[in-house]
Enzyme design. Structure first.
Site, PDB file in Angstrom:
ATOM      1  N   ARG A 286       0.837  -1.208   0.000  1.00 55.19           N
ATOM      2  CA  ARG A 286       0.000   0.000   0.000  1.00 55.19           C
ATOM      3  C   ARG A 286       0.870   1.255   0.000  1.00 55.19           C
ATOM      4  O   ARG A 286       0.584   2.227  -0.698  1.00 55.19           O
ATOM      5  CB  ARG A 286      -0.915   0.005   1.219  1.00 55.19           C
ATOM      6  CG  ARG A 286      -2.199  -0.774   1.073  1.00 55.19           C
ATOM      7  CD  ARG A 286      -1.978  -2.265   0.899  1.00 55.19           C
ATOM      8  NE  ARG A 286      -3.235  -2.988   0.870  1.00 55.19           N
ATOM      9  CZ  ARG A 286      -3.839  -3.478   1.947  1.00 55.19           C
ATOM     10  NH1 ARG A 286      -3.291  -3.333   3.148  1.00 55.19           N
ATOM     11  NH2 ARG A 286      -4.972  -4.125   1.833  1.00 55.19           N
ATOM     12  N   ASP A 315       0.088  -7.049  -2.491  1.00 57.80           N
ATOM     13  CA  ASP A 315      -1.318  -6.809  -2.189  1.00 57.80           C
ATOM     14  C   ASP A 315      -1.923  -6.231  -3.464  1.00 57.80           C
ATOM     15  O   ASP A 315      -1.225  -6.079  -4.469  1.00 57.80           O
ATOM     16  CB  ASP A 315      -1.479  -5.855  -1.003  1.00 57.80           C
ATOM     17  CG  ASP A 315      -2.670  -6.237  -0.123  1.00 57.80           C
ATOM     18  OD1 ASP A 315      -3.803  -6.200  -0.640  1.00 57.80           O
ATOM     19  OD2 ASP A 315      -2.465  -6.572   1.054  1.00 57.80           O
ATOM     20  N   HIS A 386      -6.661 -10.265  -2.855  1.00 56.39           N
ATOM     21  CA  HIS A 386      -5.699  -9.152  -2.820  1.00 56.39           C
ATOM     22  C   HIS A 386      -4.695  -9.248  -3.972  1.00 56.39           C
ATOM     23  O   HIS A 386      -3.505  -8.966  -3.791  1.00 56.39           O
ATOM     24  CB  HIS A 386      -4.945  -9.130  -1.484  1.00 56.39           C
ATOM     25  CG  HIS A 386      -5.793  -8.733  -0.315  1.00 56.39           C
ATOM     26  ND1 HIS A 386      -6.057  -7.430   0.016  1.00 56.39           N
ATOM     27  CD2 HIS A 386      -6.447  -9.484   0.601  1.00 56.39           C
ATOM     28  CE1 HIS A 386      -6.828  -7.389   1.097  1.00 56.39           C
ATOM     29  NE2 HIS A 386      -7.086  -8.625   1.471  1.00 56.39           N
ATOM     30  N   ASP A 450      -6.696 -13.929   3.402  1.00 52.72           N
ATOM     31  CA  ASP A 450      -7.740 -13.151   4.054  1.00 52.72           C
ATOM     32  C   ASP A 450      -8.623 -12.422   3.036  1.00 52.72           C
ATOM     33  O   ASP A 450      -8.230 -12.165   1.908  1.00 52.72           O
ATOM     34  CB  ASP A 450      -7.128 -12.136   5.020  1.00 52.72           C
ATOM     35  CG  ASP A 450      -6.248 -11.112   4.317  1.00 52.72           C
ATOM     36  OD1 ASP A 450      -5.516 -11.504   3.388  1.00 52.72           O
ATOM     37  OD2 ASP A 450      -6.298  -9.923   4.675  1.00 52.72           O
ATOM     38  N   GLU A 451      -9.811 -12.081   3.491  1.00 51.91           N
ATOM     39  CA  GLU A 451     -10.714 -11.123   2.846  1.00 51.91           C
ATOM     40  C   GLU A 451     -11.048 -11.447   1.384  1.00 51.91           C
ATOM     41  O   GLU A 451     -11.197 -10.560   0.557  1.00 51.91           O
ATOM     42  CB  GLU A 451     -10.133  -9.702   2.951  1.00 51.91           C
ATOM     43  CG  GLU A 451     -10.051  -9.223   4.394  1.00 51.91           C
ATOM     44  CD  GLU A 451      -9.496  -7.831   4.537  1.00 51.91           C
ATOM     45  OE1 GLU A 451      -9.913  -7.119   5.468  1.00 51.91           O
ATOM     46  OE2 GLU A 451      -8.618  -7.448   3.731  1.00 51.91           O
ATOM     47  N   TRP A 519      -6.487 -12.543  13.535  1.00 50.17           N
ATOM     48  CA  TRP A 519      -6.483 -11.084  13.428  1.00 50.17           C
ATOM     49  C   TRP A 519      -7.867 -10.454  13.577  1.00 50.17           C
ATOM     50  O   TRP A 519      -7.983  -9.310  14.001  1.00 50.17           O
ATOM     51  CB  TRP A 519      -5.892 -10.651  12.081  1.00 50.17           C
ATOM     52  CG  TRP A 519      -6.773 -10.954  10.885  1.00 50.17           C
ATOM     53  CD1 TRP A 519      -6.815 -12.111  10.174  1.00 50.17           C
ATOM     54  CD2 TRP A 519      -7.718 -10.070  10.266  1.00 50.17           C
ATOM     55  NE1 TRP A 519      -7.737 -12.019   9.156  1.00 50.17           N
ATOM     56  CE2 TRP A 519      -8.305 -10.771   9.178  1.00 50.17           C
ATOM     57  CE3 TRP A 519      -8.126  -8.762  10.517  1.00 50.17           C
ATOM     58  CZ2 TRP A 519      -9.277 -10.201   8.356  1.00 50.17           C
ATOM     59  CZ3 TRP A 519      -9.105  -8.188   9.692  1.00 50.17           C
ATOM     60  CH2 TRP A 519      -9.661  -8.913   8.629  1.00 50.17           C
ATOM     61  N   TYR A 544      -2.870  -3.964  15.826  1.00 46.42           N
ATOM     62  CA  TYR A 544      -2.781  -3.346  14.499  1.00 46.42           C
ATOM     63  C   TYR A 544      -2.336  -1.894  14.666  1.00 46.42           C
ATOM     64  O   TYR A 544      -3.053  -1.064  15.210  1.00 46.42           O
ATOM     65  CB  TYR A 544      -4.121  -3.426  13.779  1.00 46.42           C
ATOM     66  CG  TYR A 544      -4.290  -4.676  12.937  1.00 46.42           C
ATOM     67  CD1 TYR A 544      -3.728  -5.883  13.335  1.00 46.42           C
ATOM     68  CD2 TYR A 544      -4.997  -4.654  11.741  1.00 46.42           C
ATOM     69  CE1 TYR A 544      -3.870  -7.030  12.578  1.00 46.42           C
ATOM     70  CE2 TYR A 544      -5.151  -5.794  10.975  1.00 46.42           C
ATOM     71  CZ  TYR A 544      -4.586  -6.982  11.391  1.00 46.42           C
ATOM     72  OH  TYR A 544      -4.719  -8.110  10.635  1.00 46.42           O
ATOM     73  N   ASP A 546      -2.058   0.439  12.542  1.00 47.09           N
ATOM     74  CA  ASP A 546      -2.722   1.474  11.751  1.00 47.09           C
ATOM     75  C   ASP A 546      -4.000   1.964  12.415  1.00 47.09           C
ATOM     76  O   ASP A 546      -4.586   2.953  11.967  1.00 47.09           O
ATOM     77  CB  ASP A 546      -3.037   0.972  10.340  1.00 47.09           C
ATOM     78  CG  ASP A 546      -3.939  -0.256  10.344  1.00 47.09           C
ATOM     79  OD1 ASP A 546      -3.785  -1.104  11.226  1.00 47.09           O
ATOM     80  OD2 ASP A 546      -4.776  -0.368   9.421  1.00 47.09           O
ATOM     81  N   TRP A 594      -0.079  -2.037   8.879  1.00 49.98           N
ATOM     82  CA  TRP A 594      -0.759  -1.906   7.582  1.00 49.98           C
ATOM     83  C   TRP A 594      -0.692  -0.445   7.151  1.00 49.98           C
ATOM     84  O   TRP A 594      -0.848   0.455   7.966  1.00 49.98           O
ATOM     85  CB  TRP A 594      -2.207  -2.358   7.706  1.00 49.98           C
ATOM     86  CG  TRP A 594      -2.349  -3.813   8.015  1.00 49.98           C
ATOM     87  CD1 TRP A 594      -2.642  -4.381   9.227  1.00 49.98           C
ATOM     88  CD2 TRP A 594      -2.187  -4.905   7.102  1.00 49.98           C
ATOM     89  NE1 TRP A 594      -2.677  -5.747   9.115  1.00 49.98           N
ATOM     90  CE2 TRP A 594      -2.409  -6.097   7.822  1.00 49.98           C
ATOM     91  CE3 TRP A 594      -1.883  -4.987   5.735  1.00 49.98           C
ATOM     92  CZ2 TRP A 594      -2.328  -7.361   7.228  1.00 49.98           C
ATOM     93  CZ3 TRP A 594      -1.815  -6.235   5.146  1.00 49.98           C
ATOM     94  CH2 TRP A 594      -2.034  -7.405   5.886  1.00 49.98           C
ATOM     95  N   GLU A 596      -2.293   1.555   4.512  1.00 49.43           N
ATOM     96  CA  GLU A 596      -3.208   2.404   3.747  1.00 49.43           C
ATOM     97  C   GLU A 596      -3.133   3.858   4.217  1.00 49.43           C
ATOM     98  O   GLU A 596      -3.170   4.777   3.414  1.00 49.43           O
ATOM     99  CB  GLU A 596      -4.648   1.918   3.884  1.00 49.43           C
ATOM    100  CG  GLU A 596      -4.962   0.657   3.122  1.00 49.43           C
ATOM    101  CD  GLU A 596      -5.067  -0.549   4.033  1.00 49.43           C
ATOM    102  OE1 GLU A 596      -5.884  -1.430   3.726  1.00 49.43           O
ATOM    103  OE2 GLU A 596      -4.329  -0.602   5.037  1.00 49.43           O
TER     104      GLU A 596
END
Length: 641
Positions: A286, A315, A386, A450-451, A519, A544, A546, A594, A596
């Site tokens: 990111r 990512d 991702h 993930d995700e 997580w 985390y 962030d 992370w 972002e």
């Protein structure tokens, strides 16, 4: 017509909470120049996104990919000098949490293709005056006047003046001399203006350091004995000697720079870590961090006795590892920009191409640098989700018959997953993994997991054929089938598969030689352990980096896991409610950085500290020996990026 570069454009963001559930975002573009603005579009990168079903007044949404939005003004609008263009949007992905949750970057693009910079305001509340955030750290209170983070697990010592320098006692082995000087070099890299700590020869005011062996001490443990004549460092292995030297370095540095701090004149420290896995993750997709910056992060981990560096190399936003078999991964997949098909600007980006990647030689240098500090470097290649950068770089990995925009994960990228229905997917992954295992000697290889969007691949004919052939139902069973294929590749290379906790869904992967990271929420770790997985605890609600550090609007950071103040990070007990019979499955803890929201080094320092050293102490120091006020008094001496 070319607009002069000094044209001044300013953008303001306002949010009001109505209508529910996500409220209204209002954007105002002001032309403070002496020249009119015509035939233009406005591009924004923003974490608060406009969803497909939305209401937009005063503008047209031309395109949105993840956090990139491009708007057109009403037909024929001329933005005269001193004039404003204002538009509002309803139908947001969520309510913003904090001042940085709207436009992070903006630019105006003319019909000619010229890009004009736009200065931004913070996101302001249109309905309330924000509260000023309180201090993140209390003043603190020292229990003993020694600077050491993580705090030793047994310390009984009387304070005295610090020596001018610590020198090696006569007869010290070359190996121990090298180790001592490596810690001195680490200190010098982190604190370039500080006094040096160690040297080989005695000098007026110096104190001798003797090394001794004791096979009964754990490999990462050490004992320090202090007398007025000498310090004795006893350990059974190089790791313990390194950590003992680091403790000495921290205490001597603290005594040099902080008048509250002293140095042990007499007494003893007996110490060893609470957990074997004391990790930190860094997202370089990111926001790209240079190899030198990565090595400085590793230096900081070494200073805090952390022993795993989890390197998030890919990512959606960028592929960062040179793969010689597929140069397109970095020639295409490592660069974002307004004119980069499939790789549009994301949070913090301007319109111009920007990005970066690590050559294989640079990655080897990072591994060697970390190894000299006793730190294992674990690479992560995100699969199966991702992967927008992979599909932009290697379009032959896309099922040509899959319906475009048929699924979107939480970050908003369309159809962003490696497709298990294409045999080429596993050929590419096998090649990538083969190149990377030659660079990273770590036994652990992280494959993400993930995700993945809950409806991924369901409109891919090739994926559906695979599902029918294998008797699979739905996305998550197909994801587990995918992960098992990747695990077979890693097994052939003698690697332990590591992934995020979603790899247990849909049937999961074989727990043997598998390590999963919990997580999403703390309870997940216990659930994973019950099903036989070894677990590293890294819940967003505590670890985390962030996450915003307070609930107040004027704070900085992400908010999905709620505010994570430093006291919460420090006090959180990752073992939680782990039953005694499952505690052997809990391998340790890890912080995650992370990126972002990390558009600058200053934002990194604002969000990561003091929470990173708080995680380091939680990983090393037993619960009974933790003390938030003592930590708060000491942590102000921490190094920064």
């Amino acid at each position: 017509m070319t607009i002069e570069a000094e044209m001044t454009l300013f953008l303001e963001n306002t949010w009001t909470p109505h209508p529910l559930p996500a409220g209204t975002w209002t954007v105002t573009l002001m032309n403070l120049s002496e020249e009119a603005l015509t035939d233009f579009t406005l591009s924004l990168t923003t974490i608060t996104r406009i969803m497909p079903e939305h209401r937009l007044e005063g503008a047209r949404l031309l395109r949105r990919v993840a956090n990139f939005h491009e708007f057109a003004p009403p037909e024929g609008l001329v933005l005269a000098p001193g004039a404003c263009w204002r538009f509002s949007a309803e139908g947001l992905n969520r309510s913003p949490f904090h001042r940085n949750d709207a436009a992070k970057t903006a630019c105006v693009t003319l019909k000619s293709g010229q890009h004009l910079p736009v200065q931004l305001s913070d996101l302001v509340q249109g309905h309330a005056v924000p509260v000023l955030p309180p201090p993140r750290l209390p003043e603190g209170r020292l229990t003993l006047p020694f600077a050491s983070i993580p705090w030793p697990n047994r310390i009984e010592a009387e304070a005295g003046p610090a020596p001018v320098v610590i020198h090696a006692a006569e007869g010290t082995s070359r190996a121990d001399l090298r180790l001592m000087l490596s810690i001195d070099a680490l200190h010098a890299r982190l604190f370039p203006a500080a006094r040096k700590l160690f040297q080989i020869s005695p000098a007026p005011g110096s104190l001798a350091l003797t090394f001794a062996d004791d096979a009964g001490i754990p490999a990462e443990g050490y004992r320090l004995d202090f007398t007025p004549e000498r310090i004795t460092l006893t350990a059974s292995a190089e790791a313990g000697r390194r950590y003992g030297l680091t403790t000495l370095a921290q205490m001597l540095h603290g005594a040099f720079v902080d008048p509250q701090m002293r140095f042990p004149a007499t007494g003893q420290i007996v110490d060893s870590p609470r957990y074997d896995w004391r990790g930190n993750h860094l997202d370089c997709s990111r926001h790209f961090w240079t190899a030198d910056q990565v090595m400085r992060v590793i230096d900081i981990l070494g200073w805090y006795k952390m022993n795993v560096f989890h390197w998030h190399l890919t990512d959606d936003e960028g592929w960062r590892a040179e793969i010689r078999a597929y140069p397109e991964l970095t020639s295409v997949g490592a660069t974002r920009g307004y004119d980069c098909p499939g790789m549009l600007p994301q949070l913090g980006d301007g319109p111009e191409p920007q990005g970066g990647f690590y050559t294989q030689d640079q990655m080897r240098a990072v591994v060697a640098h970390a190894g000299a500090l006793g730190i294992e470097v674990m690479p992560e290649i995100e699969t199966p989700g991702h992967a927008a950068c992979v599909l932009a770089a290697l379009p032959f990995l896309v099922d040509p018959d899959e319906t475009p925009d048929s699924y979107h994960p939480v970050q908003g990228y369309p159809n962003n997953s490696w497709n298990p229905g294409l045999p080429e997917t596993f050929e590419v992954l096998e090649t990538i993994i083969a190149e990377l295992v030659e660079i990273f000697p770590s036994r652990h290889f992280h494959i993400g997991g993930d995700e993945v969007a809950k409806n991924a691949w369901l409109e891919s004919p090739r994926a559906r054929i695979l599902m029918q052939r294998e008797g699979l139902s739905g996305t998550f069973e197909l994801q587990s089938w995918f992960a098992r294929r990747v695990k077979q590749i890693l097994d052939r290379h003698g690697k332990v598969l590591v992934g995020w906790n979603e790899l247990s869904h849909g049937g999961g992967v074989d727990p043997e030689n598998t390590l999963l990271m919990a997580w999403e929420r703390p309870e997940v770790g216990i659930e994973l352990a019950r099903t036989g997985y070894d677990v590293v605890m890294t819940p967003g609600q505590a670890y985390y980096m962030d996450m915003v550090q307070g609930p107040d609007w004027l704070e900085n950071g992400a908010g999905w896991a709620g505010p994570v103040p430093p006291a919460q990070t420090y006090g959180y007990e990752a073992e939680g409610e782990f039953p005694e019979e499952l505690q052997h499955r809990m391998r340790g803890i890890q912080s995650c950085i992370w990126c972002e929201h990390f558009t600058t080094v200053d934002w990194f320092n604002d969000l990561v500290f003091p929470r990173l050293p708080a995680v380091a102490e939680a990983a090393w120091t037993l619960k009974a020996n933790k003390d938030w006020l003592r930590f708060a008094a000491q942590v102000r001496l921490h190094p920064k990026l």
